[in-house]
Design an enzyme around this catalytic site. Structure first.
Site, mmCIF file in Angstrom:
data_model
loop_
_atom_site.group_PDB
_atom_site.id
_atom_site.type_symbol
_atom_site.label_atom_id
_atom_site.label_comp_id
_atom_site.label_asym_id
_atom_site.label_seq_id
_atom_site.Cartn_x
_atom_site.Cartn_y
_atom_site.Cartn_z
ATOM 1 N N ASP A 25 -6.904 -3.530 -5.549
ATOM 2 C CA ASP A 25 -6.610 -2.275 -4.842
ATOM 3 C C ASP A 25 -5.251 -1.698 -5.253
ATOM 4 O OD1 ASP A 25 -8.035 -4.325 -3.532
ATOM 5 O OD2 ASP A 25 -8.036 -3.266 -1.636
ATOM 6 N N ASP A 60 0.789 -1.246 0.000
ATOM 7 C CA ASP A 60 0.000 0.000 0.000
ATOM 8 C C ASP A 60 0.820 1.294 0.000
ATOM 9 O OD1 ASP A 60 -2.726 -1.068 0.096
ATOM 10 O OD2 ASP A 60 -2.082 -1.917 2.003
ATOM 11 N N GLY A 97 -9.243 -16.842 -8.701
ATOM 12 C CA GLY A 97 -9.611 -15.628 -7.975
ATOM 13 C C GLY A 97 -10.382 -15.957 -6.702
HETATM 14 N N1 GLY Z 1 -7.330 -1.491 0.277
HETATM 15 C C1 GLY Z 1 -8.087 -2.084 1.312
HETATM 16 C C2 GLY Z 1 -9.498 -1.645 1.293
HETATM 17 O O1 GLY Z 1 -9.965 -1.047 0.351
HETATM 18 O O2 GLY Z 1 -10.159 -1.927 2.283
#
Ligand code: GLY
Length: 392
Positions: A165, A105, A223
């Site tokens: 994400d 992240d 997936g």
């Molecule tokens: N990237 C983690 C979420 O969207 O909760």
């Protein structure tokens, strides 16, 4: 299918006045939060409407700093800048000491805090920290399969997977190529989005949240969801990360195939909006369900649409602009915090995680504010105001 672009026409649009008022309300709340959240950061989500102070840990603290930078841009109030600069010190320390960064992240954390500080104020500390974060992100890139591994120790077969994400972490890499001249960052980002979209985009244009790659062959395996309702369902926020992620990669790479991907994932999102335009946390649920909403996913999609508008032909751009505007109007009317006694956040009715039979989550931040919902809501308002140079 709950909506079409045609059916959206009946909903109210924003006005300049409404947007200005919403910005003013948000900026007041953010200003009121500086006392509690300058030496500390905000928790990822509120509880009973209120954030509490945390250390600079988890994947979410950059959103609060991003909110502070947006408030600085919108008001020019130096108090916001001071807080932003204190946060940059904290983010530099975090990446230097590798505090809670064993995951992908880095863009969520460093684009909105340190790249923003560099772009807005020329912060050299911000630039240094963000390049270090980009270098750290590259260590998660796996040649076998050509993707950035989301979680766990890099190379570990049980964690050999990508998640949708991560598309929002790629702009940090594109930016690093721009400022350093080293093409490796952008090359690997391009390879990642290529692999990721081949894996996660289903035939009906919904998306998988996560996808395992075979560590021996590098071939896509299967997936599964992490935060969605089912492995085969469309988690609203995952779909939203797809919308904005593809738009941001288009901005840097201008690859024509990203435009079609953008249409696919965005249309799916819009067509599955319920009657009041506030998405449920997963598109398994529709109008009339008692399941919670995830307002943050709508805010993310609005920003993604605004990002893509300049790259679309006039007629198509107008169709998406109209959709984004109706969605923004619904957020302002139904989710924006209007009284700071109610909450110290900006956007109500988000859901961080909702447990289901097929996912591995516990309920967390259900029907609460979350820091990314606040951030993307304020970014959407900023974008609605006019041309904006993104921190991404
Ligand atoms: N990237 C983690 C979420 O969207 O909760």
């Amino acid at each position: 299918m709950a909506q079409t672009f045609e059916s959206l026409k009946k909903y109210p649009e924003t006005s300049e006045e409404m947007v200005q008022k919403a910005i003013q309300q948000a900026a007041e709340i953010v200003k009121g939060n500086l006392g509690d959240f300058t030496e500390s950061f905000q928790s990822p989500n509120t509880e009973n409407g209120f954030y509490w102070p945390t250390e600079n840990v988890e994947w979410t603290t950059g959103f609060w700093t991003g909110v502070v930078w947006l408030a600085y841009e919108l008001t020019k109030d130096e108090a916001f800048r001071k807080t932003g600069e204190i946060h940059v010190e904290s983010f530099l320390n975090r990446i230097e000491k590798k505090i809670d960064v064993n995951y992908h992240d880095m863009g969520f954390l460093y684009s909105l805090s340190c790249v923003a500080a560099y772009k807005l104020c020329g912060s050299e500390k911000g630039k240094k920290a963000a390049i270090m974060a980009a270098d750290h992100l590259l260590t998660r890139y796996r040649e076998k399969g050509e993707f950035i591994q989301a979680w766990g120790n890099v190379g570990d077969p049980k964690d050999y997977r990508l998640i949708i994400d991560c598309l929002l972490n790629l702009p940090l890499l594109y930016w690093a190529t721009e400022v350093t001249g080293n093409s490796e960052y952008a090359d690997k980002a391009c390879r990642h989005i290529h692999t990721a979209m081949q894996c996660v985009l289903r035939e009906d244009h919904s998306t998988y949240h996560t996808y395992y790659i075979d560590p021996d062959t590098g071939k896509p395996s299967y997936g599964v969801t992490h935060q969605g309702n089912r492995n085969g369902s469309a988690w609203a926020r995952g779909q939203a990360w797809g919308v904005y992620g593809v738009a941001l990669s288009y901005r840097y790479q201008q690859k024509p195939e990203y435009i079609q991907m953008f249409r696919d994932v965005t249309d799916y999102f819009i067509e599955h909006l319920p009657e009041d335009l506030i998405p449920y946390w997963d598109f398994d649920f529709d109008t009339g369900s008692t399941e919670p909403r995830d307002s943050s996913s709508s805010a993310i999609v609005i920003c993604g649409i605004y990002e893509m508008l300049p790259h679309l032909e006039k007629e198509e751009a107008e169709k998406y602009r109209m959709a984004a505007d109706k969605m923004l109007c619904a957020l302002i009317e139904k989710c924006a915090v209007k009284d700071k006694k109610e909450s110290n956040g900006l956007l109500l009715h988000g859901t961080y995680a909702r447990s289901s039979e097929e996912n591995t989550c516990k309920n967390r931040g259900v029907d609460e504010c979350n820091t990314w919902g606040d951030y993307f809501y304020l970014e959407a308002l900023r974008r609605r105001q006019g041309k904006w140079n993104p921190y991404w």
